[in-house]
Design a protein around this motif. Structure first.
Motif, mmCIF file in Angstrom:
data_model
loop_
_atom_site.group_PDB
_atom_site.id
_atom_site.type_symbol
_atom_site.label_atom_id
_atom_site.label_comp_id
_atom_site.label_asym_id
_atom_site.label_seq_id
_atom_site.Cartn_x
_atom_site.Cartn_y
_atom_site.Cartn_z
ATOM 1 N N PHE B 32 0.886 -1.172 0.000
ATOM 2 C CA PHE B 32 0.000 0.000 0.000
ATOM 3 C C PHE B 32 0.908 1.202 0.000
ATOM 4 O O PHE B 32 1.643 1.427 0.960
ATOM 5 C CB PHE B 32 -0.889 -0.035 1.248
ATOM 6 N N ASN B 33 0.950 1.938 -1.078
ATOM 7 C CA ASN B 33 1.832 3.097 -1.090
ATOM 8 C C ASN B 33 1.240 4.247 -1.878
ATOM 9 O O ASN B 33 0.199 4.107 -2.511
ATOM 10 C CB ASN B 33 3.227 2.734 -1.597
ATOM 11 N N GLY B 34 1.909 5.374 -1.770
ATOM 12 C CA GLY B 34 1.408 6.574 -2.420
ATOM 13 C C GLY B 34 2.020 7.803 -1.771
ATOM 14 O O GLY B 34 3.098 7.718 -1.178
ATOM 15 N N ARG B 35 1.330 8.923 -1.878
ATOM 16 C CA ARG B 35 1.853 10.177 -1.334
ATOM 17 C C ARG B 35 0.720 10.896 -0.619
ATOM 18 O O ARG B 35 -0.452 10.613 -0.843
ATOM 19 C CB ARG B 35 2.363 11.084 -2.459
ATOM 20 N N ILE B 36 1.093 11.863 0.244
ATOM 21 C CA ILE B 36 0.073 12.797 0.701
ATOM 22 C C ILE B 36 0.213 14.024 -0.190
ATOM 23 O O ILE B 36 1.327 14.543 -0.385
ATOM 24 C CB ILE B 36 0.175 13.158 2.193
ATOM 25 N N TYR B 38 -1.528 17.762 -2.127
ATOM 26 C CA TYR B 38 -2.518 18.812 -2.291
ATOM 27 C C TYR B 38 -2.574 19.123 -3.778
ATOM 28 O O TYR B 38 -1.565 19.533 -4.359
ATOM 29 C CB TYR B 38 -2.132 20.058 -1.483
ATOM 30 N N LYS B 39 -3.668 18.898 -4.420
ATOM 31 C CA LYS B 39 -3.828 19.091 -5.864
ATOM 32 C C LYS B 39 -2.682 18.446 -6.627
ATOM 33 O O LYS B 39 -1.969 19.111 -7.392
ATOM 34 C CB LYS B 39 -3.940 20.580 -6.193
ATOM 35 N N ASP B 40 -2.447 17.183 -6.338
ATOM 36 C CA ASP B 40 -1.458 16.393 -7.053
ATOM 37 C C ASP B 40 -0.012 16.805 -6.773
ATOM 38 O O ASP B 40 0.908 16.366 -7.452
ATOM 39 C CB ASP B 40 -1.722 16.436 -8.564
ATOM 40 N N GLU B 41 0.198 17.655 -5.792
ATOM 41 C CA GLU B 41 1.562 18.043 -5.454
ATOM 42 C C GLU B 41 1.890 17.469 -4.078
ATOM 43 O O GLU B 41 1.120 17.665 -3.124
ATOM 44 C CB GLU B 41 1.663 19.565 -5.414
ATOM 45 N N ALA B 42 3.014 16.778 -3.959
ATOM 46 C CA ALA B 42 3.324 16.112 -2.693
ATOM 47 C C ALA B 42 3.598 17.133 -1.597
ATOM 48 O O ALA B 42 4.152 18.204 -1.850
ATOM 49 C CB ALA B 42 4.538 15.209 -2.864
ATOM 50 N N ILE B 43 3.185 16.786 -0.365
ATOM 51 C CA ILE B 43 3.451 17.631 0.791
ATOM 52 C C ILE B 43 4.769 17.157 1.409
ATOM 53 O O ILE B 43 4.882 16.010 1.837
ATOM 54 C CB ILE B 43 2.332 17.466 1.841
ATOM 55 N N ASN B 44 5.758 18.021 1.465
ATOM 56 C CA ASN B 44 7.050 17.653 2.049
ATOM 57 C C ASN B 44 7.048 17.948 3.533
ATOM 58 O O ASN B 44 6.678 19.036 3.957
ATOM 59 C CB ASN B 44 8.166 18.449 1.370
ATOM 60 N N VAL B 45 7.475 16.968 4.321
ATOM 61 C CA VAL B 45 7.477 17.130 5.775
ATOM 62 C C VAL B 45 8.814 16.630 6.320
ATOM 63 O O VAL B 45 9.731 16.328 5.548
ATOM 64 C CB VAL B 45 6.316 16.344 6.429
ATOM 65 N N GLU B 72 9.659 13.353 1.609
ATOM 66 C CA GLU B 72 9.103 13.855 0.359
ATOM 67 C C GLU B 72 7.612 13.566 0.216
ATOM 68 O O GLU B 72 7.043 13.708 -0.854
ATOM 69 C CB GLU B 72 9.885 13.276 -0.825
ATOM 70 N N GLY B 73 6.997 13.130 1.313
ATOM 71 C CA GLY B 73 5.544 12.949 1.288
ATOM 72 C C GLY B 73 5.093 11.568 0.865
ATOM 73 O O GLY B 73 3.901 11.332 0.674
ATOM 74 N N HIS B 74 6.034 10.626 0.699
ATOM 75 C CA HIS B 74 5.661 9.273 0.307
ATOM 76 C C HIS B 74 5.423 8.409 1.530
ATOM 77 O O HIS B 74 5.992 8.639 2.580
ATOM 78 C CB HIS B 74 6.794 8.621 -0.506
#
Lengths: 633, 233
Positions: B32-36, B38-45, B72-74
């Protein structure tokens, strides 16, 4: 022949005659190794042993029985192979300091119920035992609320009816303020049923109840007042977080309780020794007529109630075993002791323009400071058990080259230019980077170290007690509450005796009072007494001081923000003394000091908002779905 | 001697054959993977600080599977097939997560049958836009624009914006060589923030650093970052 037949007959009779007893009689034997409840509650001495067990289970975080806990917050360095990890983890685990012991609370509730039902005890004994158990229970709820926030308030022993449905036993968390209210009202209710005597120090007294009440009310008040700055640390049901409007009432209660202890006049500050530093250190080890100690956990030699704090932390060079020196106070703490003119200053290892300062005596750099410094910390060149510690890191040559060793008091041959022969190149107590038991921060701890002969031996150990409440803290509580209630002069007056005893005889004025001052005073007076974490939490300073930002030597040379409460304090630093070797130079043989970061310190501590209230384990929530999680986890 | 030896062999055989049995369960094998986003742009934390919880109902005692978000939001997790509920706990991450009618954090149903890639849409308070990093004479210069995404009652101010540089690709408040902080008046024009830090001596020497700009929103613990950039000099 006939005799033998008689003998046989007798044996058979004895054997089978036995089995003619009724089964019920035979099986219902009273056990010989445990006492029944009824038998216990007839004899005050037996009840005393029951309540003794309840006293013994009282929890402490950071105590002389667990020296390593003092190193978790950069007040000290852990000079012990297995504990370096304490300086290498950035984040505190959300589960740190959590505690959830409802078995203990049940035992207290059961004790109270049986106490109320007991008929064979004298009224005086009975009332005292009940008051003591209520005192302990209030303390236990106080310990719970400061770790976990509001918890279910259970005041009766609960019984399961085996109906298969345990939901009626599940209770939701009370509000954080309700738990504090319970603690305060219980202590108020029992204070006059307890003896009011300063000579009773390991059992509950009126003084102990009031001291606990004063501290608990102060905690609640400051959570209400400073919780505003960390709005996220709250729950909608009030299980965590206290409304700011309740602050004043709690401060008043805290001040009221402190005033009652002061006006009762049972306690006073310990001032037996005219040497202020020695006086401060013997305050913790002197168990004979110590007028300052209100409530302590006591120990006794030649029983199994002894502890190894002195074995663990005695100076390595004069140790009575081949170990010691584990707890090394940090430069962070050491430099925060004020100068005698009430100002803050870094220890002058370099002057204002950055050039090294040369000292004739190794202790000179610490001169003119708060007497509590030498009472809390064994400084290089000072004594413990009449033996001078040998803490110096090596020789420094004119060109800055360091000559040092890697073992306690190592000697080397022909290392100093122009001086052939064998010479000792490092102190017998270190500091040697990465060598356990050496003073890796340049200091050893003195507070609570037992000066008695044999205290450093595994076969003897120490009977120094662990002081949970003492009079100086009551005065600091009163000062903080007065200041928060707008009476700055009153706050200065409460601080005065505590500071006078430390040699800081220039009184602070009302204008000098600030939260920074009060935070500082508690930090230096109560270092290594288990206050640090809870104080920083209730002032909501923990996430600001332990903010995850790395520190540098610049924070310890000519620092200007030592007295600032929210000052970054994330990594342990040390101060190492070197002998300057430059024959012919005026400074030859003098000492120079260097600010160092022990190489085992690799991470900067970060206290996250989710650390303010510890994690409630998932299995507790599974057993009782009414429990809500703590915030930010 | 001989019979005893046989006995020993037999005993060992039984012992070790016993351990050749299959485990009761296969290891979880579904990804199960993916990104967080906002409008298809990854949120970097910051890595290891933001996570969501996966709950699988129906197995008696419950416990969350915490899935960490990398810098990188993954995210990625190995799971068993089944039905899960995904939720961010309150105050997690530099973004808002929808609430249900009772005001609790809402859950997203996730059905796992075979591996799955899913981007999780969240509502950040701010986004770091147009971040540019350049190297110049022992310095790293950077500029960016901060776009305020949440403008309603939940809007929050910026406490500080920070340029971090580090010698490895992990760049954040806990992992950096040095940084420059902008606070107060320096944050007046969010459309045009510029930073400049001197690169300290790096041992062993390397001719590049990694840089990111982080934004601390007041009252929110986790920072939001610009995408990572390697700066060569």
């Amino acid at each position: 022949m006939k005799n033998i037949r008689y003998a046989w007959f007798a044996i058979v009779l004895l054997t089978f005659g036995q089995s003619c007893k009724k089964d019920s009689e035979y099986l219902n034997k009273q056990p010989t190794n445990t006492l029944s409840v009824e038998a216990t509650w007839k004899d005050p001495n037996l009840v005393l042993s029951v309540i003794g067990d309840l006293y013994d289970r009282y929890p402490d975080f950071q105590t002389i029985e667990a020296w390593w806990e003092f190193t978790d917050f950069d007040e000290a360095f852990a000079s012990n192979g297995g504990d370096y990890g304490r300086h290498q983890n950035a984040e505190f685990d959300y589960g740190s300091w959590n505690w959830w012991d409802y078995a203990y609370i049940r035992d207290l509730n059961v004790f109270l119920k049986r106490g109320q039902e007991a008929t064979a005890l004298s009224e005086a004994d009975k009332n005292r035992f009940i008051a003591e158990a209520r005192f302990i229970r209030a303390g236990v709820y106080f310990e719970l609320v400061k770790r976990m926030g509001g918890v279910p308030l259970i005041t009766e022993p609960m019984e399961y009816n085996y109906s298969g449905d345990p939901t009626y036993l599940q209770h939701a968390r009370a509000k954080e303020s309700e738990v504090y209210d319970f603690v305060i009202s219980e202590l108020e209710a029992v204070k006059n049923k307890l003896p009011n005597s300063a000579s009773t120090q390991s059992r509950a007294t009126k003084g102990a109840a009031l001291a606990m009440e004063s501290r608990a009310a102060l905690y609640a008040a400051s959570i209400a007042k400073y919780g505003v700055s960390t709005g996220q640390v709250s729950l909608p049901g009030g299980e965590v977080g206290i409304p700011a409007s309740m602050a004043t009432a709690y401060y008043q209660k805290s001040l009221q309780a402190a005033k009652e202890i002061i006006s009762d006049g049972q306690y006073s500050l310990y001032k037996k020794n005219p040497n202020l530093s020695d006086n401060f250190s013997s305050l913790f080890t002197d168990k004979g007529n110590n007028p300052e100690v209100i409530f302590a956990k006591d120990f006794k030699l030649k029983t199994n109630k002894v502890h190894g704090y002195t074995i663990n932390n005695q100076p390595r060079s004069s140790a009575e075993e081949q170990q010691g020196g584990r707890l090394n106070p940090s430069l962070n703490l050491v430099q925060s002791f004020e100068k005698l003119d009430n100002t803050y200053a870094s220890l002058a290892s370099v002057d204002a323009s950055g050039n090294p300062v040369y000292y004739t005596g190794i202790t000179d750099i610490f001169a003119g400071r708060d007497a509590r410094l030498a009472g809390t910390v064994i400084l290089p060149g000072t004594q413990f058990k009449n033996k001078t510690v040998d803490i110096w890191a090596g020789y420094m040559l004119a060109n800055g080259t360091i000559i040092t060793g890697d073992n306690f008091g190592q000697t080397k041959k022909d290392v100093l230019p122009g001086k052939p022969g064998t010479v000792q190149v490092v102190g017998a107590d270190g500091p040697i980077d990465g060598l356990e038991f050496s003073a890796q921060s340049g200091f050893y701890v003195r507070k609570y170290l037992d000066p008695a002969t044999g205290s450093g031996q595994i076969g003897t150990r120490s009977e120094v007690w662990w002081i949970r409440y003492r009079y100086a803290e009551v005065l600091l509580n009163a000062a903080e509450a007065s200041f928060a209630l707008g009476d700055a002069q009153g706050a200065a007056d409460y601080l005065k005796p505590v500071r006078d005893r430390a040699g800081l005889t220039t009184a602070l004025t009302a204008g000098d009072m600030s939260l920074d001052r009060l935070v500082h005073e508690r930090r230096v007076e109560l270092a290594f007494e288990g206050h640090e974490l809870w104080d920083m939490k209730r002032w909501r300073l923990a996430d600001k001081a332990w903010n995850g930002n790395a520190m540098s030597a610049a924070d310890f040379t000519n620092a200007t923000n030592i007295g600032v409460a929210a000052r970054t304090n994330t990594q342990v630093f040390g101060l190492w003394a070197y002998k300057y070797y430059n024959p012919g130079d005026a400074n030859d043989g003098k000492y120079v000091f260097k600010v160092v970061k022990p190489s085992k310190v690799t991470a900067a501590h970060r206290f996250r908002l989710g650390n303010y209230y510890s994690l409630i384990n998932q299995d507790i929530i599974n057993r009782n779905p009414k429990i809500v999680k703590n915030p930010n986890q | 001697m001989r019979p005893r030896f046989y006995f020993l062999t037999a005993a060992l055989l039984v012992l070790f054959l016993g351990s050749c049995k299959k485990d009761n369960y296969d290891a979880p094998a579904t990804d199960f993977n993916g990104r967080i986003v906002y409008k298809d742009e990854a949120i970097n934390v910051q890595y290891g600080n933001v996570y969501f919880e996966l709950w699988q109902p129906g197995f008696g005692k419950s416990g969350a599977i915490n899935v960490n978000i990398d810098q990188e939001g993954h995210y990625s997790a190995k799971l068993f097939d089944g039905n899960y509920k995904l939720v961010f706990s309150a105050n997690q991450g530099p973004f808002l997560w929808p609430k249900n009618a009772q005001g609790a954090q809402d859950t997203v149903a996730v059905n796992m049958s075979g591996s799955k890639t899913m981007d999780i849409e969240v509502m950040p308070y701010y986004m770091v836009r147009n971040s540019v990093f350049t190297a110049a004479a022992g310095k790293v210069n950077a500029s960016c624009k901060l776009e305020k995404i949440i403008t309603d009652v939940n809007a929050k101010d910026i406490e500080r914006a920070v340029l971090y540089i580090n010698k490895t690709q992990f760049v954040d408040g806990s992992n950096n060589l040095t940084n420059q902080e902008l606070t107060g008046a320096a944050l007046a024009d969010l459309n045009n923030l510029s930073f400049s830090v001197t690169v300290p001596t790096i041992v062993p020497t390397q001719n590049y650093v990694f840089a990111r700009i982080g934004v601390k929103i007041s009252g929110v613990e986790d920072m939001i970052f610009s995408p990572l950039q390697k700066v060569q000099f």
